[in-house]
Design a protein around this motif. Structure first.
Motif, PDB file in Angstrom:
ATOM      1  N   THR A  95       0.863  -1.176   0.000  1.00  0.00           N
ATOM      2  CA  THR A  95       0.000   0.000   0.000  1.00  0.00           C
ATOM      3  C   THR A  95       0.899   1.226   0.000  1.00  0.00           C
ATOM      4  N   VAL A  96       0.612   2.172  -0.906  1.00  0.00           N
ATOM      5  CA  VAL A  96       1.374   3.416  -0.995  1.00  0.00           C
ATOM      6  C   VAL A  96       0.374   4.564  -0.947  1.00  0.00           C
ATOM      7  N   LYS A  97       0.647   5.550  -0.082  1.00  0.00           N
ATOM      8  CA  LYS A  97      -0.259   6.690   0.037  1.00  0.00           C
ATOM      9  C   LYS A  97       0.536   7.978  -0.013  1.00  0.00           C
ATOM     10  N   ASN A  98       0.033   8.930  -0.802  1.00  0.00           N
ATOM     11  CA  ASN A  98       0.641  10.244  -0.941  1.00  0.00           C
ATOM     12  C   ASN A  98      -0.126  11.232  -0.067  1.00  0.00           C
ATOM     13  N   LYS A 105       6.228  11.089  -7.952  1.00  0.00           N
ATOM     14  CA  LYS A 105       6.645   9.829  -8.564  1.00  0.00           C
ATOM     15  C   LYS A 105       7.306   8.989  -7.480  1.00  0.00           C
ATOM     16  N   VAL A 106       6.830   7.741  -7.341  1.00  0.00           N
ATOM     17  CA  VAL A 106       7.352   6.842  -6.312  1.00  0.00           C
ATOM     18  C   VAL A 106       7.860   5.569  -6.993  1.00  0.00           C
ATOM     19  N   VAL A 107       9.049   5.129  -6.611  1.00  0.00           N
ATOM     20  CA  VAL A 107       9.624   3.888  -7.109  1.00  0.00           C
ATOM     21  C   VAL A 107       9.717   2.930  -5.926  1.00  0.00           C
ATOM     22  N   ILE A 108       9.056   1.768  -6.062  1.00  0.00           N
ATOM     23  CA  ILE A 108       9.044   0.748  -5.017  1.00  0.00           C
ATOM     24  C   ILE A 108       9.822  -0.456  -5.528  1.00  0.00           C
ATOM     25  N   LEU A 143       5.314   4.407  -9.872  1.00  0.00           N
ATOM     26  CA  LEU A 143       3.957   4.919  -9.727  1.00  0.00           C
ATOM     27  C   LEU A 143       3.962   6.438  -9.691  1.00  0.00           C
ATOM     28  N   THR A 144       2.898   7.034 -10.211  1.00  0.00           N
ATOM     29  CA  THR A 144       2.656   8.451 -10.011  1.00  0.00           C
ATOM     30  C   THR A 144       1.399   8.554  -9.171  1.00  0.00           C
ATOM     31  N   LEU A 145       1.534   9.206  -8.026  1.00  0.00           N
ATOM     32  CA  LEU A 145       0.411   9.352  -7.093  1.00  0.00           C
ATOM     33  C   LEU A 145      -0.019  10.810  -7.021  1.00  0.00           C
ATOM     34  N   ASN A 146      -1.293  11.050  -7.219  1.00  0.00           N
ATOM     35  CA  ASN A 146      -1.857  12.388  -7.069  1.00  0.00           C
ATOM     36  C   ASN A 146      -1.980  12.709  -5.584  1.00  0.00           C
ATOM     37  N   PRO A 147      -2.258  13.973  -5.243  1.00  0.00           N
ATOM     38  CA  PRO A 147      -2.418  14.321  -3.825  1.00  0.00           C
ATOM     39  C   PRO A 147      -3.489  13.457  -3.156  1.00  0.00           C
TER      40      PRO A 147
END
Length: 164
Positions: A95-98, A105-108, A143-147
């Protein structure tokens, strides 16, 4: 500067912010210790190696608690006996939350097991769109996560090995 958040939740649930500076050689920087400031706040010290040959300079800006990553074992763990072999299936839920007010941009990175023994068979069943390197078992999600956006994804693999 391009900002990218990196996480390896297998090792640590913290998320690290990095800055990628393209064409940094035009800045005429010298090798040496540097103080890193981000948004007016001192985040630490680094070392700039002006003799590196890449055109992109990577600078770590430290941890960011506004991006949250969790890795949990999923509920589908199974164990079956098939003849003289045992087959175990397991996996992970991510689970990733911004929590920032801008898109990020998040790299896991994660990994599934690999083997060199012929008696052991490993099969990647699910990787949820990750870039997979079957030689190392490395999986990378970009991943690109919006606010205030939250994304979930999974990985799942099976291991078949002799009962002995």
């Amino acid at each position: 500067v391009k900002y990218i958040y990196y996480a390896v939740p297998k090792l640590d649930n913290e998320v690290f912010l990095t800055a990628e500076i393209v064409d940094w050689t035009q800045l005429k920087l010298l090798s040496g210790k540097s103080g890193i400031y981000f948004q007016g706040t001192f985040t630490g010290e680094s070392y700039i190696d002006a003799s590196q040959v890449t055109d992109t300079l990577h600078v770590s800006l430290g941890r960011d608690n506004n991006i949250i990553v969790q890795r949990e074992g999923n509920k589908t763990n199974e164990r079956k006996i098939i003849g003289n072999s045992i087959k175990e299936t397991s996996g992970w839920d991510f689970t990733v939350k911004n929590n920032r007010n801008v898109a990020v941009k998040v790299v896991i990175e994660d990994q599934y097991p690999i083997t060199e023994r012929k008696a052991i068979e490993i099969e990647l069943i699910e990787s949820s769109g990750a870039k997979v390197d079957p030689k190392t078992g490395k999986m990378i999600w970009e991943l690109t996560l919006n606010p205030d956006e939250k994304k979930t994804f999974s990985s799942k693999y099976s291991v078949k090995y002799p009962r002995y």
